[in-house]
Structure formats: structure tokens, C-alpha cells
Scaffold this motif. Sequence first.
Motif, short mmCIF file in Angstrom:
data_model
loop_
_atom_site.label_atom_id
_atom_site.label_comp_id
_atom_site.label_asym_id
_atom_site.label_seq_id
_atom_site.Cartn_x
_atom_site.Cartn_y
_atom_site.Cartn_z
N SER A 201 19.11 22.60 -4.75
CA SER A 201 19.69 23.97 -4.84
C SER A 201 18.74 25.00 -4.87
N PRO A 202 19.31 26.40 -4.63
CA PRO A 202 18.41 27.56 -4.59
C PRO A 202 17.39 27.42 -5.97
N ASP A 203 18.15 27.07 -7.18
CA ASP A 203 17.49 26.99 -8.28
C ASP A 203 16.20 25.98 -8.40
N HIS A 204 16.28 25.07 -7.77
CA HIS A 204 15.32 23.92 -7.65
C HIS A 204 14.00 24.40 -6.66
N LEU A 205 14.52 25.27 -5.53
CA LEU A 205 13.54 25.91 -4.67
C LEU A 205 12.88 27.13 -5.64
N ARG A 206 13.55 27.66 -6.61
CA ARG A 206 12.91 28.92 -7.37
C ARG A 206 11.92 28.21 -8.56
N PHE B 292 6.88 20.14 -4.56
CA PHE B 292 7.29 18.96 -3.81
C PHE B 292 8.32 19.34 -2.78
N LEU B 293 9.23 20.40 -3.13
CA LEU B 293 10.02 20.86 -1.84
C LEU B 293 9.37 21.83 -0.64
N LEU B 294 8.35 22.53 -1.19
CA LEU B 294 7.61 23.22 -0.50
C LEU B 294 6.69 22.13 0.46
N ASP B 295 6.10 21.35 -0.41
CA ASP B 295 5.04 20.21 0.49
C ASP B 295 6.13 19.53 1.69
#
Length: 303
Positions: free
Chosen positions: A134-139, A187-190
Motif C-alpha cells: 500500500s502507499p502506507d508501506h511505501l511511506r 525492501f520495497l525500494l530495493d
Amino acid sequence: MSLPAIVERFAFERTAGSLRNAMSQDERFERVDRELWGLKEWGLGSYGGIRSVIREHLAGNGGEANLDELVERITGRYSVSASSVIAYANAAPFETVEGTVRTMRSSRTADKPPERTRRLFRRPNGWAYRITVSPDHLRGSGFVAPTAMANLLDIGAGTTLQLDSRLGPQVIAWTGLQPSFGSIRRFLLDADVEANTDAFLTVSIDRVFDFEAVRAKTGDPTHDLLALIGAPENTGDVWERVALAANQDPSTPFVSVVDVFRSRGDDDIADILVGQRHELDPGAEEAVISAAAPDVSYIMDLL
């Protein structure tokens, strides 16, 4: 004053979020209610959240307090609901016994089994929990973890655990009303993952955390089934991998495994299983053949 009211006084544009961060780090200010701030020199008293207020009240009353009186006192002083106070009074590090709130005297653990937890799958070397990014995870926000995961890791209420990972320690804690994961943003950025992508959070038996994207669906039932449960392709019997994911023995009846997935809310998996029954459950075809071709001696006896 509330943050919106303070923001309106500025001659230049500023967000409530940036103002909150600045005031939180400035010793001249303190939060005095859920949405109100004041100067510390006013002596209004700092508000640190419902949990903090309950802790202070218990400390000043011999370690115990009547729940109804506690609710009345806190809701009368702060802009919080009675239901919120009751929820915190029944969550770590507190417990409510026969109407009396006190500090928890024994560690509370999760009692929901993993096989009854939606999107949680067994692996040969651990467990995998499927999420939708979700966007919250990405933030970088933390998020709720299944209570069964806390149970698997022996995390009791009021405790925090750091798991090893290839990108540094990963926190999972039970310091609020429910267990929660710390941020997985790195992890999401990686992996360059976008919102609305399905992914697995994995925890091995030696407590190593990792992240992996769910394989894209192709429309092939077997491929999609294995992708949804996080099982590898082309490595042994498909049914054994499905049964393992449900934390069941391969000898468990087909309908029982389907019921495990269905009852916990994994209808997408249950639907594929039902559609693939004749491939995954050889006994189903044998039963059909048996029903269609009754014993000849039985027919002769009827003549």
C-alpha cells in the motif's frame, strides 16, 4: 490550541504535519490533549496518549483502578472515546479482571493457529505472509502483523523482537493493541515495488526475515495456485506443496484442506483447488468411477 488553528496564524504556508514535528522537538511546547498543544510554561500537563495516561493513573492509585471510573476520568479530561480507553485497558501492558484495570501479571500470547490465519502459509523452512503493498508501506509506516505470527516467534504482549535480514534488523513488536511489523520501506525500494503489488514477508525457522514479490498470474490454474501460496514451481508433488502451505499433512483429505483455506478467507485459493480437484485428488475420480459402476454381484442379487 489545535494544529489547524495554529497553522492559520502563520503568514506563510505550512502543513500541520511539519508543524507537529517541529513542536514535538521544541522543549517550549507540549501536547496537552489528543489534538491540542500549549506552552510548557502554562503547566497544563503533557498528554502522551491513552496508554501513558492509564499507566500514570495506576501508578498513583496503588497499581489498580476501577474500569468505569478510569473511563470517566480519562474521557472527562481528554478528547478520547470510552471505547478507546476500554480497548487500551484490555491490551498490553494492562489487563482488566472483573472490572479492575491493572498491569498485566502474566505475558499474553497469541492463541490463533497459523493454519487459521488468512494469507499465512507454511514453508519447509519457515512461514510466508502475503500482503498487498500500500502507499502506507511505501511511506515507511508500520502495519499490523497476524497474531499467529507473534505466536510462531514467541512474542508476548508488551515485547519487541528484531529479526535478522539482508537489509538490516527488521522489527516485529506487540507493544500496542495488536502485533505489528516495523517499516519495510527499504525492501520495497530495493525491489522497486509499486503500490497494489502482492508480496510475501517471509520468516525462516532461524528467525531471518525477507521480502519477495508474488509471481505474476498467467491464467494457468496450477501456476496461479502455487504463486498465491508462495510455493516453488517444478519441485515435487503439487498436492504436497498445497497441503504444506495449509500446515496440513499430505494425507489430509482434499475437502479438509479446501475447508482450511475457505474458512480463513483464502477463497481465491479454495476456488482454484475445487476447479483442479481431479488433478490434485486422485481419490475423487476413483469415487466417481466406483459410484458409476456398482459391483456386478450386487446387481445379480437384485434380479
